[in-house]
Design an enzyme around this catalytic site. Sequence first.
Site, short mmCIF file in Angstrom:
data_model
loop_
_atom_site.label_atom_id
_atom_site.label_comp_id
_atom_site.label_asym_id
_atom_site.label_seq_id
_atom_site.Cartn_x
_atom_site.Cartn_y
_atom_site.Cartn_z
N ASP B 104 -67.94 91.78 75.69
CA ASP B 104 -68.65 90.83 76.85
C ASP B 104 -69.38 91.54 77.89
OD1 ASP B 104 -68.16 87.89 77.84
OD2 ASP B 104 -68.09 88.84 79.57
N TYR B 200 -73.26 87.49 87.33
CA TYR B 200 -74.30 86.48 86.63
C TYR B 200 -75.63 86.40 87.61
CZ TYR B 200 -70.81 85.30 83.33
OH TYR B 200 -69.86 85.48 82.38
N HIS B 260 -62.99 84.07 72.04
CA HIS B 260 -64.14 84.99 72.50
C HIS B 260 -63.31 86.20 72.76
CE1 HIS B 260 -67.36 86.54 75.19
NE2 HIS B 260 -66.44 86.70 76.31
#
Lengths: 416, 293
Positions: B104, B200, B260
């Site tokens: 990730d 983010y 994921h």
Amino acid sequence: MSVEHTGVDVVVVGGGIAGASGAANLAANGLSVVLLEKQETYQDIVRGEWIAPWGLREAQILGVEDAFGVGGAWEIREWTQWDETVAPAEAETVDMTRFVPGVGGPMSFPHHTVCELMAEQAEESGATVVMGAQRATVTAGLHPEVRYTHQGEDHLIRPRMVIGATGRGCTVGRQVGVSMATSVHHWGGGLRVSGLDDWPMDVQAMGTEDDKMFMVFPQGDGVARLYINFPTANRERYRGAEGMSRFIADFELACLPDRGKAVYAAAEPLGPLKLWPSVAMFPEQPIVMDGVVLVGDEAGNADTVLGTGLSCSLRDTRAVCEVLTGGDDWSPGAFDAYLAERKFRMERLHFGADIIAKLHCEFGPEAAARRRRVRALMADNFAASVTGLLNMVPPEDVPDFGFSEFFAERLFRETV
Amino acid sequence: MTTKDTLLTDSAHVNGVDIAYVDKGEGDPVVLLHGFPDSHYLWRHQIDPLVEAGFRVIAPDLRGFGGSGKPQEVEAYDMRTIVNDVVALTQHLGISKAHIVGHDWGAAIAWMYAFLMPRRVDHLAVLSVGHPGVFSTPSIEQRAASWYMLFYQFPGVSEQLLRRNGWRLFKEIMGGEGDHQRYPRELAKPGALTAALNYYRANRSPESELRVEGNFPPVLAPTLGIWSSGDKALLEEGMTGSAKFVKGSWRYERVEDASHWIPLDQPEQVTKLLLGFLGTEKAAAVPTRRRRL
Ligand SMILES: Cc1cc2nc3c(=O)[nH]c(=O)nc-3n(C[C@H](O)[C@H](O)[C@H](O)COP(=O)(O)OP(=O)(O)OC[C@H]3O[C@@H](n4cnc5c(N)ncnc54)[C@H](O)[C@@H]3O)c2cc1C
């Protein structure tokens, strides 16, 4: 010889929702707090797992709301009113997210993990949390005493105040001379399950069919708490080795979509099946005295059918914490407002619980006919469903007329 | 009171922040980099097998996560800063060259580490997230596919919004994947959610995605890319398309029956893939920079 602890402001006996939230709040406000919990680690002892929006508001005020969200609480948004008196496709749905400003819908959560997180929060705020505290004994008075045993050793604390929060066992209450009058309307069973992948996680069910009142409270991710309320005469029905599978199989219900297949064909037990008498408790002596105050179920509670026990416990705790953090007067008189509010609140909750129990937890053709009539009345005049508001908003915000004998009579009038 | 989910062994102040980490075993070093919103604990099933196979495992909590420092300013989470944390930590531990493994955000950091610090990388293994050259032009389909992208589609996503109503939105985005029950507990700690979201905020805002970032230096290390067919966030092309940025040897493995969170969902397979790859090839010959006399 016992180990003596000094300088303690408050001892909280019982680390359930009432006790653990109180310890967290008091410790965060700088008081020296000891929390005594008899379990070694928090287990699923089957307690309430559905909390009303007004209870969540209390949790926010106490500063413990994150323990819910983080401990696995899931906001439920809708309530579809499946019931034997209506076809599955015609059951109406209530949006539960708009009743209390700043709070969404009610939440469903694994009770023991939330208590554990509250106790952890109390500890992080400086409280001493004693897990596995045995034989807690409280003596009331101007200088109250608490004795308990921990890992074979006797302990003695002389705090300024003791909060009794041992739940429906009323251990502290009995030690300080408070007895309970009780009444049992029906029995209940509860089980936490997983695997409900086809059940809509936004939707709760609460309805009656044949001789059971069923409830499905989703906890997100295919997990749900299932309850069934049933007549006292049937209290053996889920006992024995096959009890669990009978309990799950009983969710095959004609009034649910697809006969409840999403539940009965899929549910995998996640904990014990617990059976209990749905008991209402009325304290027969004052719940406040020199050095001791009772909160939560220990102070008396309404029939669990209402689903307000948790909210009440948090309301009690909030009121008591406000006194203890608000000033130096911890005498019984300082709790007058708590007592007055609790009296008013419990009268309303007992009144509402009687109506709900009569409506949903009585069984047979006559009861079904009554339910049908009441539903028609409610469809005609929305005000007739006023009692249901007790699940959403605090009792004082429910319109007065819902608590009059006149209203109850109107509602249940056997002939129109 | 409860058993904490941690295997941490040490902590060090490097690059201006406290970094907590696992340092276990002896042998060629392997650095394991977790992503959002994990910690070293993501690698709990891989750490011991790697140690037993003769590696020294270094698994930090990246800044902002787990036991590491959580600066609250957005700027503190620039990718280069985080790459520098890893450089500084390995330097602190006396490691000059290591196998780098990332999942990730950790994979994004691993890629960047590999092309910026080729001399410090032995083998590179990246899980889920492909090379930024591919990633920076997501298709509409990829944008729509994912919780991962939700953060970009709602640039104003706030701590308050995610926490509201018992972390309802966060839980919806996460679904039942990864350590979904643990994440809110971790993120509820003081400053943790802001720090995590800053990854983010500091990187790949929608505007910066529109900026074409060409010219990545090639990755010279032997590279293993792993992607799982159950990844709701990222498309396979993101990983397979990474091949053209790798000048060293390139291997691609597709893992089935995993979301994921591949290291959690297929722990043994991930361990096996890593053991079958790390140290098996000659490390890249990095051309020495010509010095002007
Ligand atoms: C099956 C069931 C379903 C329910 N459903 C709902 C619902 O859906 N919604 C709702 O709002 N309410 C519900 N209720 C009511 C709700 O659970 C209670 O009102 C609430 O849990 C009371 O909290 P409490 O902290 O006062 O007591 P408890 O939850 O009983 O906690 C008491 C704690 O004290 C500890 N303790 C007991 N004795 C001692 C001792 N001597 N020394 C030290 N520790 C001790 C216990 O281990 C426990 O942890 C339900 C109750 C039951 C039984």
